[in-house]
Motif scaffolding. Structure first.
Motif, PDB file in Angstrom:
ATOM      1  N   THR A  68     -26.497  32.716  -2.493  1.00 18.40           N
ATOM      2  CA  THR A  68     -26.206  33.435  -3.542  1.00 18.40           C
ATOM      3  C   THR A  68     -24.916  34.145  -3.597  1.00 18.40           C
ATOM      4  O   THR A  68     -24.129  34.380  -4.697  1.00 18.40           O
ATOM      5  CB  THR A  68     -27.461  34.593  -3.614  1.00 18.40           C
ATOM      6  N   TRP A  83     -19.857  24.941  -9.102  1.00 16.18           N
ATOM      7  CA  TRP A  83     -20.584  25.725  -8.256  1.00 16.18           C
ATOM      8  C   TRP A  83     -20.288  27.467  -8.805  1.00 16.18           C
ATOM      9  O   TRP A  83     -20.971  28.185  -8.047  1.00 16.18           O
ATOM     10  CB  TRP A  83     -20.294  25.527  -6.698  1.00 16.18           C
ATOM     11  N   MET A 112     -21.379  30.370 -10.723  1.00 14.85           N
ATOM     12  CA  MET A 112     -22.452  30.542 -11.352  1.00 14.85           C
ATOM     13  C   MET A 112     -22.774  32.195 -11.997  1.00 14.85           C
ATOM     14  O   MET A 112     -23.891  32.759 -11.909  1.00 14.85           O
ATOM     15  CB  MET A 112     -23.672  30.328 -10.624  1.00 14.85           C
ATOM     16  N   SER A 160     -36.301  27.498 -14.450  1.00 14.18           N
ATOM     17  CA  SER A 160     -36.734  27.312 -13.225  1.00 14.18           C
ATOM     18  C   SER A 160     -37.648  26.303 -12.978  1.00 14.18           C
ATOM     19  O   SER A 160     -38.183  25.796 -11.748  1.00 14.18           O
ATOM     20  CB  SER A 160     -37.535  28.654 -12.510  1.00 14.18           C
ATOM     21  N   GLN A 162     -26.628  24.191 -12.950  1.00 14.01           N
ATOM     22  CA  GLN A 162     -26.550  25.556 -12.422  1.00 14.01           C
ATOM     23  C   GLN A 162     -27.524  26.329 -12.785  1.00 14.01           C
ATOM     24  O   GLN A 162     -28.003  27.356 -12.010  1.00 14.01           O
ATOM     25  CB  GLN A 162     -25.263  25.998 -12.451  1.00 14.01           C
ATOM     26  N   SER A 216     -30.889  26.318 -12.963  1.00 14.19           N
ATOM     27  CA  SER A 216     -31.987  26.400 -12.139  1.00 14.19           C
ATOM     28  C   SER A 216     -31.843  27.751 -11.060  1.00 14.19           C
ATOM     29  O   SER A 216     -32.889  28.041 -10.404  1.00 14.19           O
ATOM     30  CB  SER A 216     -32.351  25.282 -11.534  1.00 14.19           C
ATOM     31  N   MET A 217     -30.784  27.985 -10.734  1.00 16.05           N
ATOM     32  CA  MET A 217     -30.526  29.058  -9.822  1.00 16.05           C
ATOM     33  C   MET A 217     -31.004  30.477 -10.338  1.00 16.05           C
ATOM     34  O   MET A 217     -30.685  31.310  -9.293  1.00 16.05           O
ATOM     35  CB  MET A 217     -28.690  29.251  -9.432  1.00 16.05           C
ATOM     36  N   VAL A 270     -33.684  32.538  -7.939  1.00 19.85           N
ATOM     37  CA  VAL A 270     -33.207  33.006  -6.752  1.00 19.85           C
ATOM     38  C   VAL A 270     -32.238  34.154  -6.839  1.00 19.85           C
ATOM     39  O   VAL A 270     -32.472  35.146  -5.996  1.00 19.85           O
ATOM     40  CB  VAL A 270     -32.157  31.855  -5.920  1.00 19.85           C
ATOM     41  N   GLY A 277     -33.381  27.073  -3.823  1.00 19.20           N
ATOM     42  CA  GLY A 277     -32.051  26.897  -3.962  1.00 19.20           C
ATOM     43  C   GLY A 277     -31.533  25.425  -3.256  1.00 19.20           C
ATOM     44  O   GLY A 277     -30.446  24.976  -3.948  1.00 19.20           O
ATOM     45  N   VAL A 298     -31.860  23.023  -6.282  1.00 20.20           N
ATOM     46  CA  VAL A 298     -30.630  23.275  -7.191  1.00 20.20           C
ATOM     47  C   VAL A 298     -29.416  22.485  -6.426  1.00 20.20           C
ATOM     48  O   VAL A 298     -28.739  21.634  -7.364  1.00 20.20           O
ATOM     49  CB  VAL A 298     -30.174  24.659  -7.425  1.00 20.20           C
ATOM     50  N   VAL A 299     -29.110  22.685  -5.351  1.00 17.76           N
ATOM     51  CA  VAL A 299     -27.836  22.101  -4.787  1.00 17.76           C
ATOM     52  C   VAL A 299     -27.981  20.665  -4.744  1.00 17.76           C
ATOM     53  O   VAL A 299     -26.795  19.964  -5.161  1.00 17.76           O
ATOM     54  CB  VAL A 299     -27.549  22.664  -3.308  1.00 17.76           C
TER      55      VAL A 299
END
Length: 410
Positions: free
Chosen positions: A97, A141, A143, A301, A342, A344-345, A348, A376, A379-380
């Motif tokens: 994060t 990346w 966010m 999510s 992105q 979906s983060m 977290v 996480g 997502v990645v």
């Protein structure tokens, strides 16, 4: 002669035309938007880039909120939340994060600002190619807008547990989300086009066509090992293979199961302790009356990860050429997967912030659950899979099928 531009989704070459203010140019083959012209000049965007950097410093330096419970006060900052997670041993969540919410947005602002400044001063740095390659790699990346939504969700969740006072840092984050969203339009290829129009970089297509640099978009004659404009490696013109993307999707699916089954956070109060899953958090927001945020969290999510997994699987399975209309639909589906990647983060970020917001010794405490790191990873991996999938392969197959059909008719 006008410069050439290649569509990133189907590889169709176009002459780059001058646009009116608020105009945009789209690919004639797959309808992908190639470039836009906004209402601001580059000098005005440069001023906005400096403003974005200043707002970023204010948002990160000032508190987001002050929470009070029975005489105990907590001052919330994003950096303080990351440090608390680190101190409690949640190293993976803290690093992840911290990268996507602080370091990468900061680098995106600084690199964009540096290149804009160089173009305005008409002095391009010798390592501009390397700088813009880093910008292209980092931008997906970044966010910060997702972090802002996470702050809003976390504030609503703790509003009934403590007295909340909004601080300047929260307002700074909201301003930052709009500024950074606008600045993100200046990606690496947009900056190269601006340098090209200013006569400071070689014109795309002036030295032939047949090869396109994926880094800077420069159309050139084939045969070189490196791009003649940015010195990037000119390897295979198509990236990613089906087995590679399938492997990433399979790994994401494996992580998605514990991400939803295991608790994403543990809440301890004087009345006891309880575990909360992702779907449980959505239900809690709905019962609190925040149905709008419940829908947002459910979409970001739950729905978005499933959509990415199913959409990429569908694109990998449906490879047969079935005409231009069907291929355009597949390309639009891929563009949607790229856009939503992105978001979906969100959950977290919410958990990391709530760890710091509900940290009243002897009264209440929130710990990061094992689902956070798993989510996480989902997502990645799904973002990485989308980056490795190459939509141009579908158009290659369609063109090859059209050539075979034409030869058969002849």
């Amino acid at each position: 002669m006008r410069p050439l531009i290649a569509c990133p989704h189907c590889d169709t070459l176009h002459q780059r035309l001058f646009l009116e203010v608020r105009g945009q140019a789209a690919c004639r083959c797959c309808d992908t938007v190639l470039y836009r012209r906004g209402i601001f000049s580059l000098n005005q965007w440069l001023a906005l880039a400096w403003t974005t950097l200043l707002v970023f410093a204010l948002a990160q330096g000032f508190p987001l909120a002050v929470l009070s419970v029975q005489g105990l006060d907590i001052t919330l900052t994003f950096w303080g939340a990351l440090r608390l997670c680190w101190d409690r041993g949640y190293y993976g969540v803290s690093v992840m994060t911290g990268l996507v919410g602080f370091w990468i947005p900061l680098l995106q602002i600084v690199l964009t600002l540096w290149v804009m400044q160089a173009i305005v001063r008409r002095r391009l740095p010798p390592d501009m190619g390397r700088t813009l390659r880093w910008l292209a790699r980092l931008a997906p990346w970044s966010m910060a807008p997702v972090l802002v939504l996470g702050v809003l969700v976390a504030v609503v969740k703790v509003a009934g547990m403590a007295r909340l006072q909004i601080q300047p840092g929260l307002l700074g984050f909201f301003a930052l989300s709009f500024l950074l969203s606008g600045l993100s339009r200046w990606d690496a290829q947009a900056l190269w086009r601006e340098a090209e129009d200013a006569g400071m970089a070689p014109m795309s297509g002036a030295q032939g066509a047949g090869a396109v640099c994926e880094s800077c978009g420069y159309v050139q004659a084939p045969g070189g090992r490196r791009c003649r404009r940015c010195a990037a490696s000119m390897g295979p013109h198509r990236h990613g293979t089906a087995p590679e993307v399938w492997a990433l999707l399979l790994a994401a699916t494996i992580f998605y199961i514990p991400a939803n089954v295991l608790p994403i956070m543990r809440v301890q109060t004087l009345l006891g302790s309880s575990n909360h899953t992702i779907l449980g958090g959505v239900i809690e927001l709905w019962r609190m009356g925040s149905w709008d945020l419940a829908v947002i969290v459910f979409v970001a999510s739950v729905l978005v990860p499933v959509t990415k997994l199913l959409a990429l699987s569908f694109l990998l399975l449906r490879t047969e050429p079935r005409g231009g209309r069907i291929q355009r639909q597949r390309t639009r589906l891929y563009a949607v997967v790229e856009f939503i990647g992105q978001w979906s983060m969100l959950d977290v970020f919410v958990v990391v912030l709530m760890v710091a917001m509900v940290n009243f010794p002897g009264l209440s405490r929130i710990d990061v659950g094992p689902a956070a790191l798993n989510f996480g990873a989902v997502v990645v991996l799904t973002m990485w899979a989308a980056m490795r999938y190459d939509p141009r392969l579908g158009w290659d197959r369609l063109r090859a099928a059209n050539v075979r059909e034409k030869n058969h008719d002849d």
